[in-house]
Scaffold this active site. Structure first.
Site, mmCIF file in Angstrom:
data_model
loop_
_atom_site.group_PDB
_atom_site.id
_atom_site.type_symbol
_atom_site.label_atom_id
_atom_site.label_comp_id
_atom_site.label_asym_id
_atom_site.label_seq_id
_atom_site.Cartn_x
_atom_site.Cartn_y
_atom_site.Cartn_z
ATOM 1 N N ASP A 144 -33.354 -54.144 4.786
ATOM 2 C CA ASP A 144 -34.091 -53.385 5.798
ATOM 3 C C ASP A 144 -34.543 -52.063 5.186
ATOM 4 O O ASP A 144 -33.738 -51.362 4.569
ATOM 5 C CB ASP A 144 -33.188 -53.128 7.010
ATOM 6 C CG ASP A 144 -33.966 -52.594 8.209
ATOM 7 O OD1 ASP A 144 -35.214 -52.673 8.201
ATOM 8 O OD2 ASP A 144 -33.322 -52.098 9.147
ATOM 9 N N HIS A 216 -41.763 -60.988 12.114
ATOM 10 C CA HIS A 216 -41.602 -59.557 12.343
ATOM 11 C C HIS A 216 -42.687 -58.754 11.610
ATOM 12 O O HIS A 216 -43.322 -57.883 12.199
ATOM 13 C CB HIS A 216 -40.198 -59.118 11.911
ATOM 14 C CG HIS A 216 -39.916 -57.681 12.188
ATOM 15 N ND1 HIS A 216 -40.146 -57.109 13.417
ATOM 16 C CD2 HIS A 216 -39.446 -56.677 11.397
ATOM 17 C CE1 HIS A 216 -39.825 -55.826 13.377
ATOM 18 N NE2 HIS A 216 -39.406 -55.536 12.157
HETATM 19 C C1 HEM Z 1 -39.861 -54.154 8.381
HETATM 20 C C2 HEM Z 1 -35.777 -55.803 10.430
HETATM 21 C C3 HEM Z 1 -37.098 -53.749 14.644
HETATM 22 C C4 HEM Z 1 -40.879 -51.689 12.422
HETATM 23 C C5 HEM Z 1 -38.667 -54.812 8.582
HETATM 24 C C6 HEM Z 1 -37.989 -55.647 7.611
HETATM 25 C C7 HEM Z 1 -36.844 -56.087 8.186
HETATM 26 C C8 HEM Z 1 -36.787 -55.556 9.521
HETATM 27 C C9 HEM Z 1 -35.784 -56.981 7.556
HETATM 28 C C10 HEM Z 1 -38.532 -55.992 6.200
HETATM 29 C C11 HEM Z 1 -38.174 -54.997 5.138
HETATM 30 C C12 HEM Z 1 -38.706 -53.614 5.355
HETATM 31 O O1 HEM Z 1 -39.843 -53.284 4.989
HETATM 32 O O2 HEM Z 1 -37.946 -52.827 5.924
HETATM 33 C C13 HEM Z 1 -35.812 -55.402 11.761
HETATM 34 C C14 HEM Z 1 -34.828 -55.819 12.748
HETATM 35 C C15 HEM Z 1 -35.204 -55.240 13.930
HETATM 36 C C16 HEM Z 1 -36.412 -54.473 13.681
HETATM 37 C C17 HEM Z 1 -33.622 -56.699 12.462
HETATM 38 C C18 HEM Z 1 -34.578 -55.324 15.286
HETATM 39 C C19 HEM Z 1 -33.765 -56.268 15.645
HETATM 40 C C20 HEM Z 1 -38.232 -53.004 14.409
HETATM 41 C C21 HEM Z 1 -38.926 -52.202 15.391
HETATM 42 C C22 HEM Z 1 -40.006 -51.631 14.764
HETATM 43 C C23 HEM Z 1 -39.974 -52.081 13.387
HETATM 44 C C24 HEM Z 1 -38.491 -52.024 16.846
HETATM 45 C C25 HEM Z 1 -41.063 -50.698 15.292
HETATM 46 C C26 HEM Z 1 -41.068 -50.129 16.474
HETATM 47 C C27 HEM Z 1 -40.912 -52.171 11.136
HETATM 48 C C28 HEM Z 1 -41.925 -51.793 10.149
HETATM 49 C C29 HEM Z 1 -41.649 -52.531 8.990
HETATM 50 C C30 HEM Z 1 -40.458 -53.318 9.284
HETATM 51 C C31 HEM Z 1 -43.048 -50.804 10.347
HETATM 52 C C32 HEM Z 1 -42.431 -52.497 7.672
HETATM 53 C C33 HEM Z 1 -43.632 -53.418 7.784
HETATM 54 C C34 HEM Z 1 -44.476 -53.440 6.515
HETATM 55 O O3 HEM Z 1 -45.368 -52.608 6.378
HETATM 56 O O4 HEM Z 1 -44.231 -54.299 5.655
HETATM 57 N N1 HEM Z 1 -37.912 -54.780 9.747
HETATM 58 N N2 HEM Z 1 -36.731 -54.603 12.357
HETATM 59 N N3 HEM Z 1 -38.902 -52.911 13.209
HETATM 60 N N4 HEM Z 1 -40.056 -53.083 10.583
HETATM 61 FE FE1 HEM Z 1 -38.440 -53.881 11.496
#
Ligand code: HEM
Ligand code: MG
Length: 301
Positions: A144, A216
């Site tokens: 993450d 996601h």
């Molecule tokens: C990317 C997990 C909720 C915004 C990611 C990644 C994972 C992850 C594994 C891929 C690696 C990374 O770039 O960090 C989760 C989990 C969530 C969650 C388990 C809730 C259960 C959210 C929420 C938001 C969010 C609520 C926004 C309001 C983002 C963004 C990225 C991302 C902006 C990067 C996207 C990119 O440009 O590649 N998340 N996330 N995430 N997440 Fe989440």
């Protein structure tokens, strides 16, 4: 001069304490004094344990910020509203205290001192302790934070720039997600990768032709007028072994809009499609927005 509060920009912190509370009365005098004192406590605790790299942000929900703001400050702020027909509940509170560092013990000592400063001026409603598990991976096994802005990129994304009246400030989303790890374990690693949009072990982005619009990444990797909608994530896993596990999602941004667009996209409010995370592993159980003023404003509310 405007100096941002200190839990927005630091990278790779390993422990956090998040407290959401309500104001006990409409008289803000005690709360203003407690904010000044809390900044002093932060300095004292930093000096006691410099290696912990303590940081802290204090933020305000819309109802309280209305009575504290000067004209033109934190204008994007609004109360968190439920999304996706109840998939994302709203649990808006008045005050957020976000402490993070490399040491859970240091966080705890500072949290006690800060709550003592607030005394009976606030009523805590939720307290969540977050911690790093392994290699910045969540309970889901995926890394993450990979696409989190780094280094010099962080300030323009996370912090409101000069010469705005609210320069040094930031918007904060707190949203707690409970995981169903038994359900997650029932699907294959390939299916899990399709849910996230990256591979698990090697943490590589899936090729665009393979990436599901409901993954996601398909939901949150958004562009507007050719520009990526970037935010700064400070999320950490929370929970205990015999009870509940999940992600304390914590995001800062100079524009509330960036955070909100990602949420609207995840919860089906843009195109009717919802994030696969929501059916395969995670349930949102809280949601609130806060304005986090600069340190100078916090000391002089
Ligand atoms: C990317 C997990 C909720 C915004 C990611 C990644 C994972 C992850 C594994 C891929 C690696 C990374 O770039 O960090 C989760 C989990 C969530 C969650 C388990 C809730 C259960 C959210 C929420 C938001 C969010 C609520 C926004 C309001 C983002 C963004 C990225 C991302 C902006 C990067 C996207 C990119 O440009 O590649 N998340 N996330 N995430 N997440 Fe989440
Ligand atoms: Mg990207």
């Amino acid at each position: 001069m405007s100096t941002p509060q200190t839990a927005i920009l630091p990278e790779h912190m390993t422990a956090c304490i998040v407290i959401e509370a309500n104001a006990a009365s409409t008289d803000m005098a005690k709360i203003k004094a407690a904010c000044r004192q809390s900044l002093q406590r932060l300095q004292q605790h930093r000096a006691l344990q410099p290696e912990a790299k303590l940081g802290m942000c204090i933020g305000f929900g819309d109802a309280v910020w209305q009575s504290l703001r000067q004209p033109g400050e934190g204008l994007d702020l609004k109360p968190f509203a439920p999304l996706g027909k109840g998939l994302a509940p709203a649990t808006q509170h008045d005050i957020a205290i976000h402490i993070q560092s490399l040491s859970h013990g240091a966080n705890m000592l500072l949290a006690l001192a800060v709550l003592a400063a607030f005394g009976d001026s606030i009523r805590p409603a939720d307290e969540t302790h977050g911690f790093r598990l392994r290699e910045e991976r969540g309970y889901d096994g995926f890394v993450d934070g990979t696409e989190n802005p780094e280094g010099a990129d962080r300030c323009p994304i996370g912090i409101i720039a000069e010469p705005n009246l609210d320069a040094g400030g930031s918007y904060l989303l707190l949203q707690k997600y409970r995981h169903d790890l038994h359900k997650w374990a029932k699907i294959t690693e390939e299916q899990q990768a399709n849910v996230i949009g990256r591979s698990k072990h090697s943490n590589e982005e899936l090729p665009s032709e393979q990436r599901l619009p409901t993954s996601h990444l398909g939901r949150v990797d958004l562009k507007e007028n050719g520009q990526g909608l970037k935010i700064i994530r400070q999320s950490l896993p929370y929970g205990n072994a015999s009870g509940e596990q999940g992600l304390m999602f914590i995001a800062y941004c100079a524009r509330l809009r960036n955070i909100e667009q990602q949420l609207l996209s995840m919860f089906g409010e843009l195109d009717g499609k919802t994030d696969l995370l929501l059916s395969k592993i995670s349930t949102a159980i809280s949601g609130s927005y806060y304005f986090v003023p600069s340190q100078e404003r916090l000391a002089d509310l």
